[in-house]
Design a protein around this motif. Structure first.
Motif, PDB file in Angstrom:
ATOM      1  N   ARG A  64       0.814  -1.051   0.192  1.00 16.30           N
ATOM      2  CA  ARG A  64      -0.188   0.547   0.139  1.00 16.30           C
ATOM      3  C   ARG A  64       0.893   1.334   0.071  1.00 16.30           C
ATOM      4  O   ARG A  64       0.771   2.296  -0.725  1.00 16.30           O
ATOM      5  CB  ARG A  64      -0.951  -0.200   1.266  1.00 16.30           C
ATOM      6  N   LEU A  67       1.254   2.730  -3.264  1.00 14.03           N
ATOM      7  CA  LEU A  67       0.167   3.717  -3.624  1.00 14.03           C
ATOM      8  C   LEU A  67       0.613   5.478  -3.218  1.00 14.03           C
ATOM      9  O   LEU A  67      -0.574   6.082  -3.673  1.00 14.03           O
ATOM     10  CB  LEU A  67      -1.245   2.907  -3.558  1.00 14.03           C
ATOM     11  N   SER A  71       0.441   8.532  -5.264  1.00 15.22           N
ATOM     12  CA  SER A  71      -0.266   9.715  -4.930  1.00 15.22           C
ATOM     13  C   SER A  71       0.391  10.924  -3.985  1.00 15.22           C
ATOM     14  O   SER A  71       0.047  12.264  -4.449  1.00 15.22           O
ATOM     15  CB  SER A  71      -1.335   9.039  -3.913  1.00 15.22           C
TER      16      SER A  71
END
Length: 225
Positions: A64, A67, A71
């Motif tokens: 994660r 990710l 971003s």
């Protein structure tokens, strides 16, 4: 930071059960950014899980951060390369959320602000884990109680997710996989396999057509039957 204390203490207790000293736990918490991964290391180690499966499981739940970084990356371009790399190597979930919110809202959020936040949060977590390890070494706290702290946190995070068909399918796929693996003596691969099945189930559900409500029939007077 207060929430880190509440979760870090049982994480340290569990690490002590797995044989880690307070200093070892402090160094691990300060250099490894996934609190869920730390809980998983101790739980799987105590369960006698093979090392390869532990590595695969911890790596799976740590993806994660890729990710998060993806971003956050477009908003770090305002900083130089060294500042961006330092921020990216020290943030945790909560620090990531705050920094991303500040940067996207156009606030005067500098690299020093972001790094100071990361350091404060990470130190709080590391000290809490070390204190928990010291507590676990001095007091015999049942492993089940310490281990359930992370389970309860994930249950809360699950409840906070959007209650959609995709989420339901992901949960059903993951829990079913874990149960089947444990019933068949495959506990070592239960977690990484469940993660893959859960993600696949959630993504597959998004590809299925959604049912639309049937139009209601209306008579001449405009009454709906």
């Amino acid at each position: 930071m207060l929430s880190y204390v509440a979760v870090g203490l049982p994480c340290g207790v569990l690490a002590a059960k797995a044989g880690m000293t307070p200093l070892m736990n402090f160094v691990l918490a300060l250099t490894y950014l996934s609190g869920g991964g730390q809980f998983m290391m101790s739980n799987l180690w105590l369960a006698g899980t093979p090392m390869v499966s532990i590595i695969a499981s911890v790596a799976a739940i740590s993806t994660r951060f890729a990710l998060y970084s993806a971003s956050l990356a477009p908003y770090l371009t305002r900083f130089d390369h060294k500042q961006s790399l330092t921020i990216a190597c020290t943030y945790t979930e909560e620090a990531y959320g705050i920094t991303l919110s500040r940067l996207t809202s156009g606030n005067a959020w500098t690299a020093r602000h972001a790094l100071s936040l990361n350091v404060c949060v990470q130190l709080t977590w590391a000290i809490s884990c070390a204190a928990g390890a010291a507590l676990g070494s001095a007091i015999d706290i049942p492993t089940a109680i310490a281990g359930f702290a992370m389970t309860s946190l994930f249950l809360y995070l699950l409840y906070a997710q959007p209650h959609t068909r995709g989420t339901a399918c992901a949960v059903l796929g993951a829990t079913t996989t874990v149960a089947l693996c444990k019933w068949n003596g495959l506990s070592g691969v239960a977690v990484p396999l469940a993660a893959l099945v859960g993600v696949a189930a959630g993504m597959t559900s998004g590809l299925l057509p959604r049912q639309r409500p049937a139009p209601s029939s209306t008579n001449a007077r405009g009454d709906t039957r």
